[in-house]
Every structure is written in C-alpha cells, then in structure tokens.
Design a protein around this motif. Structure first.
Motif, mmCIF file in Angstrom:
data_model
loop_
_atom_site.group_PDB
_atom_site.id
_atom_site.type_symbol
_atom_site.label_atom_id
_atom_site.label_comp_id
_atom_site.label_asym_id
_atom_site.label_seq_id
_atom_site.Cartn_x
_atom_site.Cartn_y
_atom_site.Cartn_z
ATOM 1 N N HIS A 53 20.225 2.850 -11.160
ATOM 2 C CA HIS A 53 21.097 2.845 -9.983
ATOM 3 C C HIS A 53 20.864 1.588 -9.168
ATOM 4 N N GLU A 76 21.981 14.474 -4.136
ATOM 5 C CA GLU A 76 23.383 14.605 -4.542
ATOM 6 C C GLU A 76 24.123 13.274 -4.360
ATOM 7 N N ARG A 77 23.842 12.642 -3.228
ATOM 8 C CA ARG A 77 24.469 11.355 -2.940
ATOM 9 C C ARG A 77 24.078 10.332 -4.007
ATOM 10 N N GLY A 80 25.861 10.824 -7.424
ATOM 11 C CA GLY A 80 27.240 10.351 -7.469
ATOM 12 C C GLY A 80 27.377 8.836 -7.421
ATOM 13 N N TYR A 103 30.228 1.973 -2.297
ATOM 14 C CA TYR A 103 29.665 3.317 -2.356
ATOM 15 C C TYR A 103 28.578 3.487 -1.302
#
Lengths: 108, 108
Positions: A53, A76-77, A80, A103
């Motif tokens: 990421h 969760e963030r 995604g 994002y």
C-alpha cells in the motif's frame, strides 16, 4: 534526518494502536529527490500474498513513543486503499500516483 | 519515481568510468521527505573497514547506459571527501551536513 534503510522495516500503526504493517520501501522522485510515497507491506507469509500500500509521505507521522509511524486510518480504510502485489510496478502507469493521493486526501 | 530499495546497492561511477562504490542508503528529512544525501559505501571486506561517503543528492546523476549513478569526481577527490565508519552517526552533529555540501559544491 533519517536513513532510508532505517525507515524500511519500521512498523506502521493507526491511532487506535493497531499495527497495520510496516514500511517496505519508499518512492523517490529521481530528479527532485523528493520522497512522494512510503510503501507499506502487510499480510502475507514469506512474501507470498503480501500486499503493498503506497501512502503519501505526509500522511505518516513518526511516533517516538511507539517507535513507528502512525497513520490516521482504521483497518477498513486501509483495506479499501490502492494496493498492488509483489512484482507489479503501478507507479509506471500514468495517473496511479494521483489515484493514491486522492484516496488518502479524503482521510479525515 | 524510483524505489528506495532499488537505489540502495546501485553502483556509483565517475566520468572516467571508474567504479567508486555503491549507494549504501540515503538520508531523508523526517518532515520534509526530501532526500538530502546519498551515502556511498566503498572499500572494506564483509563490512570491515568500510567507509561511508555522503554525497548531496544533486551531485549524482543516473546513467541508464551504465545502470548506475555518475558523480563528477576522480578517486582522489573522493578520498578527501567527508566520510565516516560503520557505527558512526555524523548527521546527528550540527554542521556536518553543511560540511558535506561545502566539500561537494566546490567540485567542478
């Protein structure tokens, strides 16, 4: 000043204290020398199934108490968020960096 | 964009084609995310006797043909440059960065 090879491997937490992963490497502008993204790795076993990421550098703050970076995102963030697998080189695609920044700019 | 762990280990040459060493790591401003110095290692065997030479980032140019960085310095110029041994952390001393920049700013 911090040494690149000390950043690599440093743990990344969120504000809830969850360990999200660690810094795998970071992306530097070739000419500018500006670090644009820290790439966090998490999951996987012996490199298999590992996800990367990229986070804009300014999203991370260093917490001397935790001896790690802190990012304002729950799991969760993060799930995604834009990510890629080992062997992929998304930064060679135009627009990928912008997608990452967009994002993360919407994280509170 | 280039990944930090790909910069580390990349060969460094001079314009005469001599291999001077390789990039060991680089120093990044914690808040700014600006790469200030690439630290070159050379000499030594299995890490013993190895010397680390910090070079201002903008002194290095990447040569795609050589697949390495090129710095405008002969070996003598490099030998006289600020350097330190393993375990030393000179960047924690005030003025060290300035000393490095001054030395290399006078290279033709």
């Amino acid at each position: 000043m911090i040494a690149s090879n000390k950043v690599e491997g440093t743990a990344v937490y969120n504000h809830q204290g969850d360990k999200l992963g660690e810094v795998y490497n970071f992306m530097v502008g070739k000419r500018s020398g500006q670090v644009a993204y820290a790439v966090m790795s998490f999951g996987g076993f012996l490199g298999m199934g590992q996800k990367y990421h990229p986070l804009p550098w300014d999203v991370l703050t260093y917490d001397t108490g935790k001896k790690g970076y802190v990012v304002d995102a729950d799991k969760e963030r993060l799930m995604g968020a834009p990510s890629y697998a080992a062997g992929e080189e998304p930064f060679s695609q135009p627009g990928y960096g912008q997608q990452v920044r967009q994002y993360w700019s919407s994280v509170g």
